[in-house]
Design an enzyme around this catalytic site. Sequence first.
Site, PDB file in Angstrom:
ATOM      1  N   ALA A 114       4.483   4.052   3.015  1.00 51.52           N
ATOM      2  CA  ALA A 114       4.016   2.818   2.372  1.00 51.52           C
ATOM      3  C   ALA A 114       4.164   1.658   3.357  1.00 51.52           C
ATOM      4  O   ALA A 114       4.826   1.801   4.385  1.00 51.52           O
ATOM      5  CB  ALA A 114       4.843   2.546   1.119  1.00 51.52           C
ATOM      6  N   LYS A 115       3.567   0.556   3.052  1.00 54.02           N
ATOM      7  CA  LYS A 115       3.743  -0.642   3.885  1.00 54.02           C
ATOM      8  C   LYS A 115       3.295  -1.859   3.098  1.00 54.02           C
ATOM      9  O   LYS A 115       2.482  -1.742   2.176  1.00 54.02           O
ATOM     10  CB  LYS A 115       2.880  -0.536   5.155  1.00 54.02           C
ATOM     11  CG  LYS A 115       3.360  -1.399   6.293  1.00 54.02           C
ATOM     12  CD  LYS A 115       4.496  -0.729   7.036  1.00 54.02           C
ATOM     13  CE  LYS A 115       4.920  -1.476   8.255  1.00 54.02           C
ATOM     14  NZ  LYS A 115       5.713  -0.614   9.138  1.00 54.02           N
ATOM     15  N   GLY A 116       3.815  -3.005   3.481  1.00 58.99           N
ATOM     16  CA  GLY A 116       3.409  -4.235   2.815  1.00 58.99           C
ATOM     17  C   GLY A 116       3.365  -5.386   3.786  1.00 58.99           C
ATOM     18  O   GLY A 116       3.835  -5.264   4.925  1.00 58.99           O
ATOM     19  N   VAL A 157       0.844  -1.203   0.000  1.00 61.05           N
ATOM     20  CA  VAL A 157       0.000   0.000   0.000  1.00 61.05           C
ATOM     21  C   VAL A 157       0.874   1.245   0.000  1.00 61.05           C
ATOM     22  O   VAL A 157       1.857   1.326   0.737  1.00 61.05           O
ATOM     23  CB  VAL A 157      -0.903   0.010   1.272  1.00 61.05           C
ATOM     24  CG1 VAL A 157      -1.647   1.333   1.390  1.00 61.05           C
ATOM     25  CG2 VAL A 157      -1.893  -1.155   1.253  1.00 61.05           C
TER      26      VAL A 157
END
Length: 451
Positions: free
Chosen positions: A138-140, A93
Amino acid sequence: MLENKKEDQTKLIYPDVPITSNQISISKRVEKETAIENKPFEVAKKQIDIVAEEMGLNHNIKKFLKRIERALIVSIPIKMDNGDLEIFEGYRVHHSTIRGPGKGGIRFAPNVNLDEVKALAMWMTWKCSLLDLPLGGAKGGICVDPRYLSRTELEKLTRRYTSEIINIIGPDIDIPAPDVNTNAQIMAWIMDTYSMNKGRAVPGVVTGKPIEIGGSVGRETATGMGLYFVLEAFCEKLNLDLKSQKIVIQGFGNVGGTVANLLFKEGCKIVAVSDISGGIFSSEGLEIDKLLKWTREGKYLKDYKDERYRLITNEDLLTLECDVLIPAALENQITETNANEIKCKIVLEGANGPTTPNADKILFNKGVHVVPDILANAGGVCVSYFEYVQDIHAYFWDLERINKELKMIILKAFEQVYTLSKDKKTTLRTAAYIIAVSRIVKAIELRGIFP
Ligand code: GLU
């Protein structure tokens, strides 16, 4: 066969986990655990409402801040060692790239879901902005319990996930990093998968890599180091002697373990620590050096034998009497259910999102200071930024420079937050959010809305 898997794991993440259930049902088990009620994105949006009110932001800006730029959901099919096919779900994201490429970790955990990753991406936006780094949020993550994977399966999972998100990551687009249950080896596989696709080495696609392939010295200890610098500075403001603080730490991994070690060496009494297996407590203080040696061998805290120590649960640990409580595990730990029971002077947030807004209110009314995650644990992304800069320049710094610049940047943010919280008579979290959000709002105003 299973024994081999166990051995493989020993080298990587959760070394000594007995594999009790059968491999076939991994994704089913994960599905069940995901059903647990947990809405961190609602928490993250509520935090914007609070700061928007304080700043008098108009409703259009508020709408803009709450939205996610893009979110990718990917399916990751893996041929397991036993020949079966398992399908995992992964996410990446971007909350905001308005101030620069997205930045944020990737976590491998059973409760990972889109809602959580969206919240974590948003928190990264504020964290990078608060430190004034030219990076976005962001992050995942992948919904998986890596304890049940062999090293081969873990590598396949990482590489396929990277391949699925390859179009939205890159040194100028979004730069992943380690987070819960991911480490330098996993970053190396991401870097290699990306580089093989590009036909050249691209070290700048991830941070938190091994030093030998473009990683930075000091990255592994950076989050814990940042927590230490911030706590030291805050104690000074409160006229407290750091050495005589009684500390409780939830989480004994990269973040909790490092800060425990630094504070122990400083002479602080660490009365309780915990890992996924539970916690241990001693009113006389724990021998952190010995515990670290134990857990680094892949063993659980609950199995550590010392008659002076008492086993406690992770929940009980949070309500122990102490001066400083450091939640350094997962989000949603201090909620309205247990906030009244918290008995410390300072909560130093090592994890992302460990305190809910309702708990924040309760703690504020009790006079407990909460040093917010976006400030307290920002050391990790700060040194990630240094790694990114070093990769671009192909010129590497020594540890002394890394720690000096980390201290300078994080303490500058701390001073700004502390001063604003005094001026505005707000919590440290609200002050931190005002600073972080203001920079994003300024960027929106300057860039405008396309087209
Ligand atoms: N996962 C860490 C965090 O939550 C570090 C992120 C990064 O270095 O990009 O801040």
